[in-house]
Design an enzyme around this catalytic site. Structure first.
Site, PDB file in Angstrom:
ATOM      1  N   SER A 110      34.128  53.362  32.248  1.00  0.00           N
ATOM      2  CA  SER A 110      33.687  53.524  30.854  1.00  0.00           C
ATOM      3  C   SER A 110      33.427  54.978  30.507  1.00  0.00           C
ATOM      4  O   SER A 110      33.065  55.781  31.368  1.00  0.00           O
ATOM      5  CB  SER A 110      32.393  52.750  30.628  1.00  0.00           C
ATOM      6  OG  SER A 110      32.588  51.393  30.864  1.00  0.00           O
ATOM      7  N   GLU A 143      36.791  41.737  38.746  1.00  0.00           N
ATOM      8  CA  GLU A 143      35.389  41.840  38.362  1.00  0.00           C
ATOM      9  C   GLU A 143      34.919  40.561  37.671  1.00  0.00           C
ATOM     10  O   GLU A 143      33.838  40.047  37.955  1.00  0.00           O
ATOM     11  CB  GLU A 143      35.195  43.044  37.427  1.00  0.00           C
ATOM     12  CG  GLU A 143      33.739  43.325  37.120  1.00  0.00           C
ATOM     13  CD  GLU A 143      33.539  44.701  36.494  1.00  0.00           C
ATOM     14  OE1 GLU A 143      34.522  45.321  36.072  1.00  0.00           O
ATOM     15  OE2 GLU A 143      32.383  45.134  36.435  1.00  0.00           O
TER      16      GLU A 143
END
Lengths: 389, 396
Positions: free
Chosen positions: B141, B256
């Site tokens: 991110s 994930e």
């Protein structure tokens, strides 16, 4: 809980079959279901004229029937009456009634399971029943009614034939027309005992749990139909110059519904696997049927092993069936309401089938106890209602 | 190997190396932390990581780690669900609780290296990652690339046999203890958004790389900002082809989601234990909420099993994975609801009593997982478009 290749095939056959037939009960359809596919006899042992498959296979049929709102009195005849006979350990009664159920030539139901005021007394001429039971599934139409009635020795199971003297059956006006109910009244009605009168309590409890597992499969199927039909509609329906299914407000509602339905499928499949293997194994000796409540709460890790390991002790079924009802009742209600809502005006019309699913969903919510009843039962099974200091 | 036999053997082995947990879960004694995100200082994080690492190494060396991996990586080539079977046994023993960096290394990064790495990279990284000799974190991110991850602006510019990285990453767990970071970088600003991306493994001790903790709303810091200032990365540490980084990234993100299905289960179980040990009778409403939470834990485990079964059957568990994460974050929220209901004032003011105020770490941590690893809203987009096949929102 993995679906076998045979189960997938069965699912395909049934989807085609139900897809091409009208909703609700139809005598000809009932006979074809037995003759062409053998649905009614799926989980009935071969010695009683069935195919001897497991409840998990029957659950596939129930799911597909629930998806189509079709299938006639499958739940009452095959699940409730069928398993009552199998669990009763009365081989003569099984021989007498199960082959006709498997062949699709007789329908049956149960009464006085979890409510009702039925008593049975032994007189010189045999057993006679009195009292009434309400909300009896297919009570007006069934060829055979299996009763749980109070006797001097405890609860007993009895068979009552349609047309028996003193038997009155008053069909109730029902919300869900695909699942008729009746008030059944007995006045000195001759009955045939099934098994030994007195020991039926455990059988009744287990049959109700099996009913809950069966209903969960139907609810999962009905929910899946609601989602499929809605996805297809919002993909085609245009407003504001684009398919309404491209709006995130709609997408996220359906994504949430998918999550609920995956949960419902999982819970229903688990409950079905807890009913377990071939029905002969289900009919354990009575002392196995009533497990000590302390052993009821399965340690959570026990949920993890692969399906082959999920045996089916009765207390595990009680937990799984209650859990499945908590999940599947709410999921189906929500799915049916989204079915209506996301179809907009057309979904609120009589012609559109959405209301049939909402009727079924609402009526299923109270069939074998409400979600709150199931939560309370779970609370007791999990030791949450005991006061530990 | 049959699963029963496997479980028995795992149990027997565990008994030789770890202490069993007390039968009643040790209610009222020992650790009462239910932290969702740890609130540790750098030193504490390092110490805990070492402790977990020691356990993971022991497990690996004695043949109880890397169960689903081929022998060449030190594994046993068992079906994927054996890891679950092992975990179920391990839960009965007092072993260190894995922090985020461990599943990231073993379940997210190592599989991505297996899919995208060169044979040399696989030899160099996979075994050591599975043994946790090397720990890897995610440099994904950025402040302007959250849910819209493909908008990353961290630049990587080729310079002969190496690349020079410049940029700023956020929300990296474990950056302070990781040896490597998996960095998603823009290598071709002229290409279409998803096409100009390349993934690198970056040494976390490389010159020019700086880590700064982010204090999150729990009050502690388990995430970090990572600054990349002219960090040189050899081309041999590039994972997957240049310009194909988005696909590499997607394999990590899919793993994930897959790994998130068991989130919150331990704390939900703990909340149910709290309900049983509250020292007063539960009200009818409390029994119902507790029963509901039990049902959720049961169903969440069943959904997890479906994910594993899909893997065993060789299918990609797309739907199941996003379903699992959405279901898990909701379980965490309901756990908070039940606990506040049960504890009343003791949930919000510290009386010093065991297992009461400690729940504030769950209350304040749980909302984090609705954001981390793909927000709830992104999971719904995935389900709507990729699973239900709904028409794409033209504004995106």
């Amino acid at each position: 809980m993995r679906e076998s290749e045979e189960q997938t095939q069965l699912r395909g056959v049934l989807r085609d079959f139900f897809g091409a037939t009208p909703r609700g009960f139809d005598k000809a359809l009932w006979a074809r279901m037995a003759g062409e596919i053998g649905v009614q006899g799926l989980a009935i042992p071969e010695e009683y004229g069935g195919a001897g498959f497991s409840f998990a296979d029957l659950a596939v049929a129930l799911e597909e029937a629930g998806r189509a709102l079709a299938g006639g009195p499958l739940l009452s005849t095959v699940v409730l009456a069928g398993y009552t006979l199998l669990l009763s350990d009365d081989k003569a009664a099984c021989r007498q009634h199960l082959p006709a159920i498997a062949a699709g030539t007789r329908t049956a139901t149960v009464a006085g399971f979890g409510g009702g005021e039925l008593t049975a007394t032994r007189e010189a001429g045999g057993w006679f029943g009195d009292g009434h039971a309400d909300f009896v599934l297919d009570g007006a139409g069934a060829d055979l009614i299996l009763l749980a009635a109070r006797t001097g020795a405890g609860t007993g199971l009895f068979a009552c034939e349609a047309g028996a003297p003193g038997l009155a059956r008053q069909a109730r006006t029902v919300l869900d027309g695909t699942r008729p109910q009746a008030l059944v009244t007995l006045r000195h009605t001759p009955l045939t005992p099934i098994g030994e009168p007195g020991a039926a309590e455990a059988v009744v409890e287990r049959v109700l749990d099996i009913g809950r597992a069966a209903l969960a499969a139907e609810q999962a199927g009905g929910s899946a139909h609601a989602l499929d039909a809605t996805v297809s509609y919002v993909t085609q329906r245009h407003q504001f110059g684009r398919p309404i299914g491209s709006f995130q407000a709609v997408q996220h509602r359906l994504a949430d519904l998918l999550v609920e339905i995956e949960a419902a499928r999982s819970a229903a499949a688990y409950a079905a696997s807890c009913v377990a293997g071939p029905p002969e194994e289900v009919a354990g000796p009575p002392e196995e049927v009533a497990g000590p409540p302390e052993e009821v709460a399965p340690p959570p890790e026990e949920v993890a092993p692969p399906p082959e390991e999920v045996a089916g002790p009765p207390e595990e079924l009680a937990v799984a069936a209650a859990a499945a009802q908590v999940v599947c009742s709410e999921t189906f209600r929500r799915a049916a309401e989204e079915y209506v809502q996301l179809h907009g005006g057309i979904g609120f019309t009589w012609e559109h089938p959405a209301h049939l699913y909402l009727r079924r969903a609402r009526s299923a919510q109270v069939l074998f106890g409400t979600a709150d009843d199931h939560r309370a039962r779970l609370g007791a099974l999990l030791g949450l209602t005991e006061h530990i200091t | 190997m049959e699963s029963d036999e496997f479980r028995a053997k795992a149990r027997a082995w565990l008994a030789t190396v770890a202490r069993p947990r007390p039968a009643d879960g040790g209610w009222g004694t020992g650790e009462d932390s239910v932290a969702v995100f740890e609130n540790w200082s750098a030193e504490e994080e390092r110490a805990h990581t070492e402790r977990i690492r020691e356990w993971e190494r022991l497990r690996f060396d004695q043949g109880w780690g890397a169960l689903g991996w081929p022998a060449e990586f030190g594994g046993r080539d068992l079906p994927a669900y054996f890891e679950q079977l092992y975990r179920a046994e391990e839960a009965a023993f007092d072993v260190p609780r894995r922090t985020e960096i461990f599943p990231v290394t073993q379940q997210l990064v190592a599989p991505a290296v297996r899919i995208w790495g060169t044979p040399e990279q696989q030899r160099r990284w996979i075994g050591p990652m599975l043994r946790t000799d090397l720990l890897a974190c995610q440099l994904f991110s950025e402040t302007e690339a959250g849910s819209d991850l493909a908008a990353v602006r961290t630049r990587a510019v080729r310079d002969g046999g190496r690349w020079i990285l410049n940029g700023h990453k956020v929300w990296t767990s474990g950056a302070r203890v990781a040896d490597w970071g998996v960095a998603v970088c823009r290598t071709d600003p002229a290409a279409r958004k998803h096409a100009g991306i390349t993934v690198f493994l970056v040494r976390m001790d490389a010159p020019g790389l700086g880590v700064r903790p982010i204090r999150q709303m729990t009050g502690g810091a388990s995430f970090n900002e990572v600054y990349l200032d002219d960090v040189a990365v050899p081309d041999t540490d590039r994972l997957g082809p240049a310009g194909e980084g988005w696909r590499v990234t997607l394999s990590v993100l899919a793993a994930e989601r897959l790994d998130s299905g068991s989130l919150g289960l331990a704390n939900a179980d703990r909340a149910l234990a709290l309900a049983r040990n509250l020292g007063r009778p539960l009200t009818g409403g409390e029994v119902e909420r507790a029963a509901d939470l039990f049902v959720r834990t049961l169903v969440q485990r069943l959904i997890g099993r479906r994910v594993t079964e899909a893997l065993v059957a060789g299918r990609e568990p797309g739907a199941e994975a996003s379903v699992g994460k959405l279901y898990a974050t909701e379980t965490m929220r309901r756990t908070s609801d039940l606990v506040v209901r049960l504890l009343g004032p003791r949930a919000v003011a510290d009386t010093g009593e065991w297992g009461t105020f400690a729940w504030t770490e769950h209350l304040m941590g749980a909302p984090g997982y609705r954001i981390a690893g793909g927000t709830d809203e992104i999971q719904r987009n995935i389900l709507a478009e990729r699973v239900l096949g709904l028409p794409r929102d033209p504004s995106r």
